[in-house]
Motif scaffolding. Structure first.
Motif, short mmCIF file in Angstrom:
data_model
loop_
_atom_site.label_atom_id
_atom_site.label_comp_id
_atom_site.label_asym_id
_atom_site.label_seq_id
_atom_site.Cartn_x
_atom_site.Cartn_y
_atom_site.Cartn_z
N VAL A 1 -16.55 -91.15 99.41
CA VAL A 1 -17.80 -91.41 100.14
C VAL A 1 -19.00 -91.14 99.25
N LEU A 2 -18.97 -90.03 98.52
CA LEU A 2 -20.09 -89.68 97.65
C LEU A 2 -20.34 -90.76 96.61
N PHE A 3 -19.29 -91.31 96.05
CA PHE A 3 -19.45 -92.40 95.09
C PHE A 3 -20.15 -93.59 95.72
N GLN A 4 -19.76 -93.92 96.94
CA GLN A 4 -20.29 -95.12 97.59
C GLN A 4 -21.70 -94.95 98.14
N THR A 5 -22.23 -93.73 98.11
CA THR A 5 -23.61 -93.54 98.56
C THR A 5 -24.62 -93.92 97.48
N GLU A 6 -24.16 -94.14 96.26
CA GLU A 6 -25.02 -94.64 95.18
C GLU A 6 -26.21 -93.72 94.91
N GLN A 7 -25.92 -92.44 94.85
CA GLN A 7 -26.95 -91.45 94.52
C GLN A 7 -26.84 -91.06 93.04
N ALA A 8 -27.72 -90.16 92.61
CA ALA A 8 -27.80 -89.82 91.19
C ALA A 8 -26.49 -89.27 90.65
N GLU A 9 -25.75 -88.52 91.47
CA GLU A 9 -24.50 -87.90 91.01
C GLU A 9 -23.26 -88.62 91.53
N SER A 10 -23.42 -89.84 91.97
CA SER A 10 -22.28 -90.56 92.54
C SER A 10 -21.21 -90.87 91.51
N ILE A 11 -21.62 -91.22 90.29
CA ILE A 11 -20.62 -91.52 89.25
C ILE A 11 -19.84 -90.27 88.86
N PRO A 12 -20.50 -89.12 88.61
CA PRO A 12 -19.72 -87.90 88.39
C PRO A 12 -18.79 -87.56 89.55
#
Length: 238
Positions: free
Chosen positions: A99-110
């Motif tokens: 879910v965190l990845f798909q939110t496209e925030q600054a730390e989504s890739i990490p």
């Protein structure tokens, strides 16, 4: 165990893409209704068992992401991740990273990289592990070997973890992913070329490709790790 034991049968080199459309007005109303229900359920769990709350937080985060309220979704999914990690609920921790990845925030890739590390290291559902590795494929440049390492690891994990009744279908999915990566990486178009490509990149032996995937994950996460990997390895099941 090596990949030689599972010869890849490639019928096509096509790729089925899932198109995600923004919700229409009717969909939005329905999502908002579900969101309100989930928020009420979460409020009713005040002081309840940690993982029950975390799983509801993930449900809410998914709905918020679908509604394009991605900063809110990040916040809840991040809380759920922390709770899941503390309780050693590895599946939920990886779900949170997804879910965190798909939110496209600054730390989504990490977050994606950390989710991949957890999914490969711990006995997480192979379907979820496949999904995380597929994200790596999508995020990796065409000429990079990272996508190949992710794709072959997906097949390896499926061979290790998939139940008998799902192994064939999940293996086919992973084989198609490998074929797609090979086609875009080196214009591989047939089985003979695929075999040569896998040999050239060292994709047959997990003792070779897993450490190389680890290097890719390190590059994805950088210095943004939220947990001590050595400490978590000590908690691996026997």
């Amino acid at each position: 165990m090596t990949m030689n034991e599972n010869k890849l049968a490639i019928d096509t080199f096509g790729n089925v893409a899932e198109v995600m459309n923004a919700p229409g007005e009717g969909d939005t109303v329905e999502l908002e209704r579900h969101l309100a229900e989930k928020r009420l359920q979460l409020a009713a769990l005040e002081g309840a068992e940690t993982m029950a709350r975390a799983r509801l937080q993930l449900d809410i985060a998914e709905l918020l992401r679908s509604l394009e309220r991605k900063e809110e979704a990040w916040s809840l999914a991040r809380e759920a991740f922390d709770a899941s990690l503390e309780k050693e609920s590895w599946q939920d921790a990886v779900e949170a990273c997804n879910v965190l990845f798909q939110t496209e925030q600054a730390e989504s890739i990490p977050a994606l990289g950390m989710g991949v590390w957890l999914a490969v290291t711990f006995p997480v559902d192979p379907e979820l592990t496949y999904a995380m590795l597929d994200h790596i494929v999508d995020e990796t440049p065409t000429a990079s070997d990272g996508a190949a390492l992710a794709a072959v690891t997906a097949r390896y994990v499926i061979d290790l973890r998939a139940p008998d009744d799902k192994h064939e279908s999940q293996s086919l999915l992973a084989n198609n992913l490998i074929a797609r990566v090979a086609a875009r990486h080196s214009n591989v178009q047939d089985q003979q070329a695929l075999d040569a490509w896998m040999n050239e990149l060292g994709l047959r032996d997990p003792q070779v490709f897993l450490p190389r995937l680890g290097q890719v994950v390190n590059a994805v996460v950088g210095d943004a790790w939220w947990f001590d990997r050595d400490a978590l390895r000590d908690r691996l099941p026997d």
